[in-house]
Scaffold this motif. Structure first.
Motif, PDB file in Angstrom:
ATOM      1  N   GLU A   1     -11.552 -40.230  22.502  1.00 17.01           N
ATOM      2  CA  GLU A   1     -12.676 -40.947  21.933  1.00 17.01           C
ATOM      3  C   GLU A   1     -13.276 -40.169  20.770  1.00 17.01           C
ATOM      4  O   GLU A   1     -13.791 -40.736  19.832  1.00 17.01           O
ATOM      5  N   SER A   2     -13.242 -38.856  20.823  1.00 14.34           N
ATOM      6  CA  SER A   2     -13.863 -38.041  19.790  1.00 14.34           C
ATOM      7  C   SER A   2     -12.953 -37.839  18.588  1.00 14.34           C
ATOM      8  O   SER A   2     -13.386 -37.307  17.582  1.00 14.34           O
ATOM      9  N   GLY A   3     -11.678 -38.209  18.719  1.00 18.60           N
ATOM     10  CA  GLY A   3     -10.732 -38.014  17.643  1.00 18.60           C
ATOM     11  C   GLY A   3     -10.077 -36.641  17.672  1.00 18.60           C
ATOM     12  O   GLY A   3      -9.239 -36.346  16.858  1.00 18.60           O
ATOM     13  N   ALA A   4     -10.448 -35.779  18.614  1.00 16.88           N
ATOM     14  CA  ALA A   4      -9.848 -34.453  18.720  1.00 16.88           C
ATOM     15  C   ALA A   4      -8.551 -34.568  19.496  1.00 16.88           C
ATOM     16  O   ALA A   4      -8.543 -34.979  20.631  1.00 16.88           O
ATOM     17  N   ALA A   5      -7.441 -34.246  18.869  1.00 15.68           N
ATOM     18  CA  ALA A   5      -6.118 -34.404  19.489  1.00 15.68           C
ATOM     19  C   ALA A   5      -5.982 -33.554  20.739  1.00 15.68           C
ATOM     20  O   ALA A   5      -6.361 -32.393  20.761  1.00 15.68           O
ATOM     21  N   GLY A   6      -5.426 -34.162  21.780  1.00  8.36           N
ATOM     22  CA  GLY A   6      -5.119 -33.432  23.002  1.00  8.36           C
ATOM     23  C   GLY A   6      -6.324 -33.155  23.891  1.00  8.36           C
ATOM     24  O   GLY A   6      -6.183 -32.561  24.945  1.00  8.36           O
ATOM     25  N   ARG A   7      -7.476 -33.612  23.519  1.00  6.55           N
ATOM     26  CA  ARG A   7      -8.678 -33.347  24.318  1.00  6.55           C
ATOM     27  C   ARG A   7      -8.814 -34.410  25.406  1.00  6.55           C
ATOM     28  O   ARG A   7      -8.786 -35.601  25.112  1.00  6.55           O
ATOM     29  N   PRO A   8      -8.971 -34.020  26.682  1.00 11.69           N
ATOM     30  CA  PRO A   8      -9.086 -35.013  27.746  1.00 11.69           C
ATOM     31  C   PRO A   8     -10.322 -35.894  27.538  1.00 11.69           C
ATOM     32  O   PRO A   8     -11.353 -35.426  27.087  1.00 11.69           O
ATOM     33  N   THR A   9     -10.150 -37.175  27.866  1.00  5.18           N
ATOM     34  CA  THR A   9     -11.256 -38.114  27.749  1.00  5.18           C
ATOM     35  C   THR A   9     -11.439 -38.842  29.068  1.00  5.18           C
ATOM     36  O   THR A   9     -10.583 -38.810  29.933  1.00  5.18           O
ATOM     37  N   SER A  10     -12.539 -39.526  29.189  1.00  4.83           N
ATOM     38  CA  SER A  10     -12.783 -40.335  30.369  1.00  4.83           C
ATOM     39  C   SER A  10     -11.864 -41.562  30.283  1.00  4.83           C
ATOM     40  O   SER A  10     -11.758 -42.191  29.245  1.00  4.83           O
ATOM     41  N   SER A  11     -11.203 -41.897  31.344  1.00  2.00           N
ATOM     42  CA  SER A  11     -10.199 -42.951  31.370  1.00  2.00           C
ATOM     43  C   SER A  11     -10.831 -44.333  31.419  1.00  2.00           C
ATOM     44  O   SER A  11     -11.708 -44.591  32.240  1.00  2.00           O
ATOM     45  N   VAL A  12     -10.360 -45.233  30.547  1.00  2.85           N
ATOM     46  CA  VAL A  12     -10.831 -46.615  30.609  1.00  2.85           C
ATOM     47  C   VAL A  12     -10.311 -47.283  31.877  1.00  2.85           C
ATOM     48  O   VAL A  12     -10.872 -48.276  32.328  1.00  2.85           O
ATOM     49  N   LEU A  13      -9.256 -46.724  32.453  1.00  2.00           N
ATOM     50  CA  LEU A  13      -8.718 -47.285  33.693  1.00  2.00           C
ATOM     51  C   LEU A  13      -9.675 -47.074  34.858  1.00  2.00           C
ATOM     52  O   LEU A  13      -9.607 -47.794  35.852  1.00  2.00           O
TER      53      LEU A  13
END
Length: 139
Positions: A44-56
């Motif tokens: 979401e932040s545009g930072a490659a490889g950074r874990p994000t909260s899953s929309v799933l």
């Protein structure tokens, strides 16, 4: 005791199927909490490889009726009590939903995963949109 063992075996099988569908395993940066590494999702932040909260995560706890209202009937359904696996397929991806019967007798989503046609990574938001678009195209 045997019911508990069956439940544990089915949960392990669901995790194995999910892990195999997502390709080779990667080390988890989460400290061993037992969750799959979601670092390949679109950040979401545009930072490659950074874990994000899953929309799933938004699908967890939804009933079978809510899932069918959102996506229609699945292309593939398998019941191995107490679990069910529902699969939605598009040209872009597959959406796999793992559902379990709750103590109140309802069946709800416990886990969801997406994957590309050959197991290639695919963004969760893009896959959900593709599945919903396929449903809209049926009407």
């Amino acid at each position: 005791m045997s019911r508990l063992l069956r439940h544990a075996a089915l949960a392990g099988l669901a995790l194995l199927v999910s892990a195999c569908a997502e390709g080779p395993s990667r080390p988890s940066g989460g400290g061993g909490d037992g969750r799959l590494d979601r670092s390949t999702t679109v950040p979401e932040s545009g930072a490659a490889g950074r874990p994000t909260s899953s929309v799933l995560e938004q699908l967890k706890g939804l009933s079978t009726a809510e899932i069918e209202r959102r996506f229609g009937p699945p292309a593939f359904r398998r019941a191995d009590p107490p679990a069910e696996m529902w699969q939605y397929r598009t040209r872009l991806c597959s959406l796999d939903l793992f559902l379990y019967r709750q103590p109140n007798k309802s069946v709800t989503v416990s886990h969801a995963a997406v994957r590309g046609p050959t197991g290639a990574p695919v963004g969760e938001p893009e896959c959900l949109k593709a599945v919903q678009s396929a449903r809209a195209g049926e009407n």
